[in-house]
Every structure is written in structure tokens, then in C-alpha cells.
Design an enzyme around this catalytic site. Structure first.
Site, short mmCIF file in Angstrom:
data_model
loop_
_atom_site.label_atom_id
_atom_site.label_comp_id
_atom_site.label_asym_id
_atom_site.label_seq_id
_atom_site.Cartn_x
_atom_site.Cartn_y
_atom_site.Cartn_z
N CYS A 73 -70.58 46.20 26.40
CA CYS A 73 -70.01 47.19 25.47
C CYS A 73 -71.12 47.84 24.63
O CYS A 73 -72.19 47.26 24.43
CB CYS A 73 -69.04 46.51 24.51
SG CYS A 73 -67.55 45.88 25.27
N GLU A 75 -71.16 48.25 21.39
CA GLU A 75 -71.44 47.53 20.14
C GLU A 75 -72.46 46.42 20.35
O GLU A 75 -73.40 46.25 19.58
CB GLU A 75 -70.16 46.92 19.55
CG GLU A 75 -69.10 47.93 19.19
CD GLU A 75 -68.14 48.24 20.34
OE1 GLU A 75 -68.60 48.36 21.50
OE2 GLU A 75 -66.94 48.35 20.08
#
Ligand code: THU
Length: 158
Positions: A73, A75
Site C-alpha cells: 500500500c 501508506e
């Protein structure tokens, strides 16, 4: 027996223009970072931008892989990048922006559970709250600390 409640409060904005100049800069960096996503499978581009205590902004985007679980991801890409490059800096604010077909999602993309757990650990490591900003075209949600998006955080060090 007692029934208890967990209350979460956060701030909702209607546009990036309503954010403080610093948060606007970070939100814009997250949107820009989504352009570097590699998403041949989901076609869902996510960008993340982190403001560090040393004044730097570090970005990341989701990177997918043919062996699906090998991807990461946006993040976590950004957080691991920040920790790897600047291990002594505190992650103060993390902004996330999800985009579909080159357009920022109307409603903010929200981080997955694994990313929340990683945020929690870097927040603990940093010793102060990490703010989270979820950026959408029509709504922006700002949370003051990771605890607000991950109640009852797992923390074996407590
Ligand atoms: N994804 C992120 O990068 N961040 C999130 O908060 C949620 C999901 C990515 C993973 C995958 O590449 C794509 O979005 C579709 O799930």
C-alpha cells in the site's frame, strides 16, 4: 456487566482549500504521489505523504505485483521509506489520497488495517500523536491520532 462505548471525533472539511497551508501542502503531495502508483491489477492509485519533524515531506504510492501479496500500500511504502531514510525523525502527519481513472475519489480512501497497525507502531516510536488526513475531492477527514482510526490498538510493549 458494563456496556462501554468508544467515541471517535474527527474534523471534516469540504475542500482542500479549507485546510491549513501546511496540511494543504501535504494533501497536494499525496495526490501528486498517486501518479507514481503501479497498479496494473486494481487500477486504484493511492498516494501518501508524510510530514516529518525534520521538515521534510516523504511520499509513497501503492506498488502492486503479479504475486499479489508481494505488493504494498501507499501508506506503508511512505512510512517505510521515511523510517529507512530518516530513522530519527518523528512522523507528524500522514495524508492519503485515493484516485480512480486519474480522478481523486469523491469520498476519501481509508487505510487498510495493516497500514493502521504500522502507523500505530511508528506513532509509539515517535512518542507523540501522528495525525492522519484522508483526502477526497468532496470530503477531507482529519484525525488527531492513530488511536482514533484503530481503537484498542495491539501493543505488546504496554
Ligand atoms: N491500497 C493502498 O495503497 N492504500 C489503502 O489505504 C487501501 C488500498 C492499495 C492496495 C492495492 O494496490 C489497491 O489499493 C487496491 O486495493
Amino acid at each position: 456487566m458494563t456496556t462501554r462505548e468508544i467515541n471517535i471525533s474527527y474534523t471534516e472539511y469540504d475542500s482542500i482549500g479549507q485546510l491549513s497551508p501546511e496540511d494543504r501542502e501535504l494533501a497536494t503531495a499525496a495526490i501528486k504521489a498517486s501518479e507514481n502508483a503501479y497498479t496494473p491489477y486494481s487500477h486504484f492509485n493511492v498516494g501518501a505523504a508524510i510530514r516529518l519533524s525534520n521538515g521534510k515531506i516523504v511520499t509513497g504510492s501503492n506498488q502492486e505485483n503479479m504475486a499479489y501479496p508481494s505488493g504494498l500500500c501507499a501508506e506503508r511504502t511512505a512510512m517505510f521509506h521515511a523510517a529507512a531514510q530518516y530513522p530519527d525523525a518523528v512522523m507528524e502527519t500522514l495524508a492519503i489520497a485515493g484516485c480512480k481513472d486519474g480522478e481523486l475519489c469523491r469520498i476519501p480512501a481509508t487505510p487498510c488495517g495493516a497500514c493502521r497497525q504500522v502507523m500505530a507502531e511508528y506513532q509509539t516510536r515517535g512518542g507523540r500523536p501522528m495525525e492522519i488526513i484522508m483526502v477526497g475531492a468532496e470530503k477531507i477527514w482529519k484525525f488527531s491520532r492513530v488511536d482514533d482510526i484503530l481503537p484498542l490498538i495491539f501493543d505488546s510493549l504496554k
